[in-house]
Design a protein around this motif. Structure first.
Motif, short mmCIF file in Angstrom:
data_model
loop_
_atom_site.label_atom_id
_atom_site.label_comp_id
_atom_site.label_asym_id
_atom_site.label_seq_id
_atom_site.Cartn_x
_atom_site.Cartn_y
_atom_site.Cartn_z
N PRO A 11 0.84 -1.20 0.00
CA PRO A 11 0.00 0.00 0.00
C PRO A 11 0.87 1.25 0.00
O PRO A 11 2.04 1.22 0.38
CB PRO A 11 -0.80 -0.12 1.29
CG PRO A 11 -0.05 -1.06 2.14
CD PRO A 11 0.74 -1.94 1.24
N GLN A 12 0.27 2.31 -0.39
CA GLN A 12 1.05 3.54 -0.49
C GLN A 12 1.17 4.26 0.84
O GLN A 12 2.15 4.92 1.07
CB GLN A 12 0.43 4.43 -1.55
CG GLN A 12 0.64 3.71 -2.87
CD GLN A 12 -0.17 4.19 -3.98
OE1 GLN A 12 -1.22 4.75 -3.78
NE2 GLN A 12 0.32 3.95 -5.17
N ARG A 13 0.21 4.11 1.70
CA ARG A 13 0.27 4.77 2.99
C ARG A 13 0.10 3.73 4.09
O ARG A 13 -0.57 2.72 3.89
CB ARG A 13 -0.85 5.80 3.12
CG ARG A 13 -0.80 6.90 2.09
CD ARG A 13 -1.96 7.86 2.23
NE ARG A 13 -3.23 7.12 2.26
CZ ARG A 13 -4.36 7.59 2.73
NH1 ARG A 13 -4.42 8.78 3.24
NH2 ARG A 13 -5.46 6.87 2.73
N GLU A 15 -1.78 3.88 6.62
CA GLU A 15 -3.20 3.78 6.94
C GLU A 15 -3.90 2.79 6.01
O GLU A 15 -4.80 2.05 6.42
CB GLU A 15 -3.89 5.15 6.85
CG GLU A 15 -3.40 6.16 7.87
CD GLU A 15 -2.11 6.86 7.43
OE1 GLU A 15 -1.78 6.86 6.23
OE2 GLU A 15 -1.42 7.39 8.31
N ASP A 16 -3.49 2.77 4.74
CA ASP A 16 -4.09 1.83 3.79
C ASP A 16 -3.73 0.39 4.15
O ASP A 16 -4.55 -0.52 4.04
CB ASP A 16 -3.61 2.13 2.36
CG ASP A 16 -4.10 3.49 1.87
OD1 ASP A 16 -5.14 3.96 2.37
OD2 ASP A 16 -3.43 4.06 1.00
N ALA A 19 -5.81 -0.63 7.06
CA ALA A 19 -7.20 -0.77 6.67
C ALA A 19 -7.44 -2.08 5.91
O ALA A 19 -8.52 -2.66 6.01
CB ALA A 19 -7.63 0.42 5.82
N GLU A 20 -6.45 -2.56 5.18
CA GLU A 20 -6.62 -3.79 4.41
C GLU A 20 -6.52 -5.05 5.26
O GLU A 20 -7.11 -6.06 4.93
CB GLU A 20 -5.56 -3.87 3.30
CG GLU A 20 -5.86 -2.99 2.11
CD GLU A 20 -4.88 -3.25 0.99
OE1 GLU A 20 -4.47 -4.42 0.82
OE2 GLU A 20 -4.51 -2.31 0.30
#
Length: 95
Positions: A11-13, A15-16, A19-20
């Motif tokens: 993920p790029q961040r 937080e992503d 979240a996944e």
């Protein structure tokens, strides 16, 4: 519920990424409680020897005579009540 791992592409961040990913909550396991073993027999009587202070023994003897009840029954009822109270305070099953 199965654990879902994040996708293979990063993920790029952060937080992503968080979240996944998901995980099933882990339920706290009960400790090994020997009285819940199916082989335990409620009809089996075990002996307990205990030293008690003289005043308590005299009180027990008085109640035994005054109530006409066996000392064993008086002690068993008192001990059972105390044990049940302690188990409830520890959120443990009694049976």
């Amino acid at each position: 519920m199965a654990i879902k791992m994040p996708s293979k592409r990063p993920p790029q961040r952060p937080e992503d990424f968080v979240a996944e990913a998901t995980a099933a909550p882990v339920a706290p396991a009960l400790p090994d409680l020997p009285w819940l073993d199916p082989r335990v027999r409620p009809d089996l009587r075990l002996q307990l020897n205990a030293k008690l202070p003289e005043p308590l023994m005299l009180q027990l003897e008085y109640l035994h005579k005054a109530l006409g009840r066996p000392k064993q029954v008086i002690i068993e009822e008192a001990l059972k009540g105390w044990v049940q109270k302690q188990l409830r305070s520890m959120d443990l099953p009694e049976s």
